[in-house]
Design a protein around this motif. Structure first.
Motif, PDB file in Angstrom:
ATOM      1  N   PRO A   1      -0.699   1.392   0.838  1.00 12.15           N
ATOM      2  CA  PRO A   1      -1.063   0.558  -0.317  1.00 12.15           C
ATOM      3  C   PRO A   1      -0.724   1.194  -1.655  1.00 12.15           C
ATOM      4  CG  PRO A   1      -2.814   0.541   1.314  1.00 12.15           C
ATOM      5  CD  PRO A   1      -1.822   1.559   1.772  1.00 12.15           C
ATOM      6  N   ARG A   2      -0.858   2.502  -1.749  1.00 16.15           N
ATOM      7  CA  ARG A   2      -0.593   3.169  -3.028  1.00 16.15           C
ATOM      8  C   ARG A   2       0.891   3.399  -3.284  1.00 16.15           C
ATOM      9  NH1 ARG A   2      -0.951   9.469  -2.209  1.00 16.15           N
ATOM     10  NH2 ARG A   2      -0.439   9.377  -4.401  1.00 16.15           N
ATOM     11  N   LEU A   3       1.742   3.253  -2.232  1.00 14.10           N
ATOM     12  CA  LEU A   3       3.188   3.431  -2.367  1.00 14.10           C
ATOM     13  C   LEU A   3       3.911   2.284  -1.659  1.00 14.10           C
ATOM     14  CD1 LEU A   3       3.515   7.264  -1.617  1.00 14.10           C
ATOM     15  CD2 LEU A   3       3.838   6.169  -3.847  1.00 14.10           C
ATOM     16  N   PRO A   4       3.733   1.048  -2.125  1.00 14.84           N
ATOM     17  CA  PRO A   4       4.297  -0.094  -1.398  1.00 14.84           C
ATOM     18  C   PRO A   4       5.815  -0.122  -1.379  1.00 14.84           C
ATOM     19  CG  PRO A   4       3.463  -0.778  -3.545  1.00 14.84           C
ATOM     20  CD  PRO A   4       3.018   0.637  -3.350  1.00 14.84           C
ATOM     21  N   GLU A   5       6.453   0.637  -2.261  1.00 15.89           N
ATOM     22  CA  GLU A   5       7.913   0.646  -2.317  1.00 15.89           C
ATOM     23  C   GLU A   5       8.533   1.569  -1.278  1.00 15.89           C
ATOM     24  OE1 GLU A   5       6.564   4.060  -4.861  1.00 15.89           O
ATOM     25  OE2 GLU A   5       5.895   2.026  -4.417  1.00 15.89           O
ATOM     26  N   VAL A   6       7.715   2.362  -0.582  1.00 16.26           N
ATOM     27  CA  VAL A   6       8.218   3.338   0.386  1.00 16.26           C
ATOM     28  C   VAL A   6       7.872   2.887   1.802  1.00 16.26           C
ATOM     29  CG1 VAL A   6       8.109   5.731   1.190  1.00 16.26           C
ATOM     30  CG2 VAL A   6       7.958   5.230  -1.265  1.00 16.26           C
ATOM     31  N   THR A   7       8.860   2.911   2.685  1.00 18.71           N
ATOM     32  CA  THR A   7       8.645   2.615   4.102  1.00 18.71           C
ATOM     33  C   THR A   7       8.762   3.904   4.903  1.00 18.71           C
ATOM     34  OG1 THR A   7       9.515   0.366   3.886  1.00 18.71           O
ATOM     35  CG2 THR A   7       9.485   1.305   6.103  1.00 18.71           C
TER      36      THR A   7
END
Length: 205
Positions: A172-178
């Motif tokens: 949730p805190r890094l939604p741009e990272v998979t």
């Protein structure tokens, strides 16, 4: 022993017991051998530094190396992983059926994972808990921010909880990272790897 530099030799001597001292020596020597092969350098050219949260990174002739790596060891087993790009984390844990899991369950698992664990019994329950634990620890180590993130906030995909060996997730805190996660465990130990992906969307499963 010949692989370790002066700082590593000093660190080795600080271990109070032979077992941990031997495991540190073997894992660090293995890491150096692997990185020298990957980076095409001599062991004398390789050094290590740590980020402010303690995650190590490699230098070759005092320049940051273009490789990610991570190391974990538990009991008689060690795990070393490296990748050309992206943050990387690994964890390995020997399963101890005598260990009291009650406190760990509350600090590691989220509600859905607790429900899945409650539906298993005996050895299967122990295996599932350690699988989830190592997957989450691998993600935390890949982040390299210490234990700032609550492990219960890392949601392991339901398909991976249910038996699939690999999956993808986002935080949730890094939604741009998979993050790609993979269960590497067997009957002797639980183990996992997590690696940062770019340009990939996580599947909702």
């Amino acid at each position: 022993m010949g692989w370790l530099d002066g700082q590593e030799q000093a660190r080795r001597q600080r271990f109070a017991y032979d077992g941990p001292r031997r495991r540190f020596t073997l894992c660090r020597a293995a890491l150096r051998a692997i990185l020298c092969e990957e980076l095409h350098c001599q062991n004398e050219q390789l050094a290590f530094r740590a980020s402010r949260f303690g995650k190590p990174y490699a230098l070759v002739q005092d320049q940051p190396a273009s490789v990610s790596f991570n190391v974990s060891h538990s009991g008689n087993h060690g795990l070393v992983a490296c990748a050309p790009t992206g943050r990387l984390g690994v964890d390995i844990e020997e399963r101890d059926p005598r260990r009291d899991l009650s406190l760990l369950i509350d600090t590691v698992l989220g509600p859905e994972e607790k429900t899945a664990l409650a539906l298993t019994q005996g050895q299967a329950r122990t295996h599932l808990f350690f699988k989830l634990w190592t997957l989450k620890e691998a993600v935390l180590k890949a982040l390299g921010e210490g234990f700032v993130l609550d492990a219960t906030c890392i949601r392991i995909p339901a398909a991976t909880v249910g038996g699939r060996e690999s999956g993808m997730l986002q935080l949730p805190r890094l939604p741009e990272v998979t993050w790609q996660i993979e269960d590497l465990g067997n009957q002797e130990f639980a183990a996992a790897v997590a690696i940062e992906l770019s340009g990939v969307s996580a599947r909702k499963d």
